[in-house]
Design a protein around this motif. Structure first.
Motif, PDB file in Angstrom:
ATOM      1  N   LEU B 130       0.823  -1.209   0.000  1.00  0.00           N
ATOM      2  CA  LEU B 130       0.000   0.000   0.000  1.00  0.00           C
ATOM      3  C   LEU B 130       0.857   1.259   0.000  1.00  0.00           C
ATOM      4  CD1 LEU B 130      -3.008   0.748   0.122  1.00  0.00           C
ATOM      5  CD2 LEU B 130      -2.693   1.087   2.558  1.00  0.00           C
ATOM      6  N   LEU B 131       1.947   1.220   0.776  1.00  0.00           N
ATOM      7  CA  LEU B 131       2.828   2.387   0.835  1.00  0.00           C
ATOM      8  C   LEU B 131       3.490   2.614  -0.515  1.00  0.00           C
ATOM      9  CD1 LEU B 131       4.575   2.045   4.314  1.00  0.00           C
ATOM     10  CD2 LEU B 131       2.619   3.426   3.657  1.00  0.00           C
ATOM     11  N   LYS B 133       2.264   1.671  -3.416  1.00  0.00           N
ATOM     12  CA  LYS B 133       1.199   2.186  -4.290  1.00  0.00           C
ATOM     13  C   LYS B 133       1.015   3.677  -4.072  1.00  0.00           C
ATOM     14  CE  LYS B 133      -2.386  -1.285  -5.056  1.00  0.00           C
ATOM     15  NZ  LYS B 133      -3.758  -1.614  -4.635  1.00  0.00           N
ATOM     16  N   ALA B 134       0.985   4.069  -2.796  1.00  0.00           N
ATOM     17  CA  ALA B 134       0.787   5.488  -2.476  1.00  0.00           C
ATOM     18  C   ALA B 134       1.929   6.316  -3.042  1.00  0.00           C
ATOM     19  CB  ALA B 134       0.688   5.677  -0.966  1.00  0.00           C
ATOM     20  N   GLY B 135       3.150   5.794  -2.933  1.00  0.00           N
ATOM     21  CA  GLY B 135       4.309   6.504  -3.460  1.00  0.00           C
ATOM     22  C   GLY B 135       4.208   6.684  -4.964  1.00  0.00           C
ATOM     23  N   GLN B 136       3.861   5.604  -5.657  1.00  0.00           N
ATOM     24  CA  GLN B 136       3.697   5.670  -7.110  1.00  0.00           C
ATOM     25  C   GLN B 136       2.627   6.679  -7.460  1.00  0.00           C
ATOM     26  OE1 GLN B 136       2.657   1.593  -7.921  1.00  0.00           O
ATOM     27  NE2 GLN B 136       4.601   1.254  -8.975  1.00  0.00           N
ATOM     28  N   ASN B 137       1.582   6.623  -6.673  1.00  0.00           N
ATOM     29  CA  ASN B 137       0.445   7.478  -6.921  1.00  0.00           C
ATOM     30  C   ASN B 137       0.795   8.951  -6.798  1.00  0.00           C
ATOM     31  OD1 ASN B 137      -2.629   8.318  -5.587  1.00  0.00           O
ATOM     32  ND2 ASN B 137      -2.362   7.354  -7.563  1.00  0.00           N
ATOM     33  N   MET B 138       1.797   9.238  -5.967  1.00  0.00           N
ATOM     34  CA  MET B 138       2.158  10.638  -5.773  1.00  0.00           C
ATOM     35  C   MET B 138       3.342  11.044  -6.630  1.00  0.00           C
ATOM     36  SD  MET B 138       1.409  11.412  -1.842  1.00  0.00           S
ATOM     37  CE  MET B 138       2.303  10.020  -1.274  1.00  0.00           C
ATOM     38  N   GLY B 139       3.611  10.242  -7.641  1.00  0.00           N
ATOM     39  CA  GLY B 139       4.582  10.667  -8.639  1.00  0.00           C
ATOM     40  C   GLY B 139       5.995  10.192  -8.406  1.00  0.00           C
ATOM     41  N   ALA B 140       6.199   9.242  -7.475  1.00  0.00           N
ATOM     42  CA  ALA B 140       7.544   8.700  -7.298  1.00  0.00           C
ATOM     43  C   ALA B 140       7.721   7.529  -8.261  1.00  0.00           C
ATOM     44  CB  ALA B 140       7.738   8.226  -5.861  1.00  0.00           C
ATOM     45  N   ARG B 144      13.760   7.012  -7.469  1.00  0.00           N
ATOM     46  CA  ARG B 144      13.246   7.828  -6.360  1.00  0.00           C
ATOM     47  C   ARG B 144      12.263   7.028  -5.521  1.00  0.00           C
ATOM     48  NH1 ARG B 144      12.458  13.998  -6.516  1.00  0.00           N
ATOM     49  NH2 ARG B 144      13.362  13.640  -4.470  1.00  0.00           N
ATOM     50  N   GLU B 148      13.089   6.728  -1.757  1.00  0.00           N
ATOM     51  CA  GLU B 148      12.221   7.522  -0.881  1.00  0.00           C
ATOM     52  C   GLU B 148      11.118   6.699  -0.228  1.00  0.00           C
ATOM     53  OE1 GLU B 148      12.371  10.917  -0.472  1.00  0.00           O
ATOM     54  OE2 GLU B 148      13.638  11.618  -2.103  1.00  0.00           O
ATOM     55  N   VAL B 149      10.754   5.587  -0.836  1.00  0.00           N
ATOM     56  CA  VAL B 149       9.644   4.820  -0.281  1.00  0.00           C
ATOM     57  C   VAL B 149      10.053   3.392   0.083  1.00  0.00           C
ATOM     58  CG1 VAL B 149       7.302   4.005  -0.646  1.00  0.00           C
ATOM     59  CG2 VAL B 149       8.017   6.172  -1.649  1.00  0.00           C
ATOM     60  N   PRO B 152      12.993   3.135   2.921  1.00  0.00           N
ATOM     61  CA  PRO B 152      12.490   3.493   4.260  1.00  0.00           C
ATOM     62  C   PRO B 152      11.457   2.495   4.783  1.00  0.00           C
ATOM     63  CG  PRO B 152      12.467   5.405   2.839  1.00  0.00           C
ATOM     64  CD  PRO B 152      12.848   4.262   1.974  1.00  0.00           C
ATOM     65  N   ALA B 153      10.638   1.988   3.880  1.00  0.00           N
ATOM     66  CA  ALA B 153       9.633   1.022   4.324  1.00  0.00           C
ATOM     67  C   ALA B 153      10.297  -0.266   4.794  1.00  0.00           C
ATOM     68  CB  ALA B 153       8.639   0.735   3.204  1.00  0.00           C
TER      69      ALA B 153
END
Lengths: 337, 236
Positions: B130-131, B133-140, B144, B148-149, B152-153
């Protein structure tokens, strides 16, 4: 159908002349014709767009979208033959029982999944993958636990390469919109469920998407928090004029928030009915008009839920009236009335 | 108690030194700088070796979790190699690098590398989708998204791999220095044994324990605690 009153803009009082019950709940045949009408019209011209600023072209178009999943038991039809046009600034709710493919549809719009057949277009261009013009707010927590609230909201801007000062300014602006500036330096786990969804909303808005996709965002919250967030979401929607596609299984939530509600059926996931709701905003969940209104949707959904239960549960499961459980002394219930 | 047992004379003094003797040796060792040089030499090796293995380990873990071909070839190899105590690499290292620092650093790297690699790999595999997906969704995208995701996850798992890797590295270094070494703590142990100087042996053992504990306490536990507090695994 022409008796509907269009009252947009939020602060106006509800219309004097309340729509009659039959108006709210069209006969099955007329609803059917409404559905087909809209479908045929949507191909050619857009009639009576719910939002006057709507561009001649729809913001979001789904054409004959199908998606299958392959499981051990065979091919499973998640969504079938979905045709939807969403105008700019529209608030569309999709309601259906769990497993009806509504989340799949949202993922297709988000570009996280690809349709097997049909087309998904944003501004007339096919969706090829995830993009910042369509941001999803998930039901479960999708905030990054290693970042502070402020950094979470800044994330999308950072990915865009926005400078530090501007990033922080914008992030604070949207945190202010959801009333959480006091917690900007906190880590995510220090917030309550409702606050987390506020952060998620601010984070999505900070990216400035054209379409906001919400996947049962308030499903895990307690009822009181949800009510507050419903009101605020309507406020934010009115202020930002985003196009919102909101998926939920909560009928009243859908009726409360949506300009238009799509009722989904299961196996395969299809649009069963399409209903426009034109009441003044802000609407509240306990609005008697909405309650009456959602009753009709609930009745329709109940059939769907029972269909699923019939497929999933043992053969001896029956629908219909359940016998009330009575204790001996309950027999004279009502005798004193 | 140690003092009493030692003074009671059950065992000969040169086999069972008293704490005062050990402390005296410690003080002398630090005064004439032999211990200081030993500690510094060992620390230099471990920092070098550990830094290399941390970098390589995280990169390898990333490669394995991202690429199927690498996963199927290197992945199973790494699992097999993990059963091999890292000191067993010493003969090979001596032949490859000769009798010098590189050989020991190599053994240290082999000690920590595999546990960091496998921890990174499993951390990334178990990173909440999910994290991502959220990262991809916000343009990462691409690198990156990874930095960035995904990393850290995976951090909780990577950190525990780093901690384990540190203790493996420290052990391998000591083993390596015992078998072969110029200046260093392991070498001081060997010298102590050769000179029948039990108090030096015990003193050096104490230093080794203290350094191991200090690294764990000051670096890894602290990192872990900060991480756990931030992520909300633990009340602050």
């Amino acid at each position: 159908m022409n008796g509907r009153r269009v009252t947009f803009g939020g602060t106006q009082p509800p219309p004097q002349e309340m729509p009659t019950h039959s108006d709210l709940e069209p006969e099955p045949t007329s609803s059917q014709s409404l559905l087909t009408d809209r479908r045929s019209f949507s191909q050619a011209v857009v009639i009576a767009p719910p939002n006057p600023v709507a561009a001649p072209e729809s913001k979001l178009t789904l054409r004959n979208v199908c998606k299958n999943f392959h499981t051990k038991t065979g091919k499973f039809n998640a969504v079938q033959d979905i045709n939807v046009e969403v105008q700019a600034g529209e608030f569309l709710c999709i309601v259906g029982p769990s497993g009806c493919g509504k989340s799949t549809l949202l993922n297709i719009i988000a570009g996280l999944e690809k349709p097997d057949e049909g087309q998904a277009l944003v501004n007339g261009r096919p969706i090829v993958g995830p993009g910042t013009d369509r941001v999803v707010i998930f039901q479960e927590l999708a905030l990054f636990p290693w970042l502070t609230v402020l950094k979470n909201v800044e994330f999308g801007l950072r990915m865009k390469g926005v400078g530090k000062r501007e990033r922080e300014e914008k992030a604070l602006h949207f945190l202010k919109m959801v009333h959480l500036t006091r917690f900007s330096r906190c880590y995510v786990h220090e917030l309550s469920g409702g606050m987390k969804q506020r952060v998620a909303l601010a984070r999505a808005l900070a990216i400035d998407p054209e379409i906001l996709l919400m996947d049962e965002p308030f499903a895990a919250l307690d009822a009181q928090t949800r009510d507050i967030l419903h009101e605020e979401l309507q406020e934010i929607w009115a202020a930002t004029r985003k196009t919102i596609v909101f998926v939920t299984h909560n009928v009243r939530e859908a009726a409360c928030l949506g300009d238009r509600v799509l009722v989904f059926s299961t196996h395969p996931g299809r649009i069963k009915r399409e209903i426009e709701i034109r009441y003044a905003r802000p609407r509240r969940l306990e609005d008697p008009n909405l309650v009456a209104f959602s009753k009709s949707i609930v009745a329709e959904l109940k059939a769907e839920v029972e269909k699923v239960a019939q497929e999933e549960l043992d053969y001896d499961w029956r629908t219909g009236e359940k016998k009330p459980v009575l204790r001996p002394r309950d027999h004279d219930v009502g005798s004193g009335i | 108690m140690w003092e009493v047992a030692s003074r009671a004379g059950i065992w000969p003094r040169f086999l069972f030194p008293s704490p005062t003797e050990v402390l005296q040796t410690l003080a002398e060792g630090f005064a004439d700088r032999t211990f200081v040089f030993g500690v510094l030499a060992s620390l230099r090796r471990i920092f070098l070796g550990y830094a290399i293995s941390l970098l390589l380990g995280v990169l390898l873990g990333l490669a394995i979790s991202r690429n199927r071909l690498i996963a199927e070839t290197l992945g199973s190899l790494i699992l097999g190699l993990q059963t091999l105590p890292s000191i067993c690499w010493l003969p090979l290292a001596l032949l490859w690098f000769g009798l010098n620092e590189s050989a020991i650093v190599f053994v240290v790297v082999m000690g920590a590398l595999l546990s960091i690699t496998s921890a990174t790999e499993s951390g990334i595999k178990n990173a909440p989708p999910l994290l991502i997906k959220a990262g991809q969704n916000m343009g990462a995208t691409g690198g990156r998204l990874l930095i960035e995701v995904v990393v850290p996850a995976a951090l909780p798992s990577i950190l525990s791999g780093m901690k384990q890797g540190w203790s493996f590295a420290w052990r391998s270094l000591m083993a390596g220095e015992l078998l072969y070494g110029s200046v260093g703590l392991g070498n001081l142990l060997t010298v102590g044994r050769e000179l029948n100087d039990m108090s030096q042996v015990v003193a050096v053992m104490l230093i080794i324990v203290v350094i191991g504990l200090a690294a764990d306490y000051l670096v890894f536990s602290r990192l872990e605690r900060t991480m756990r507090r931030r992520w909300g695994f633990e009340a602050s």
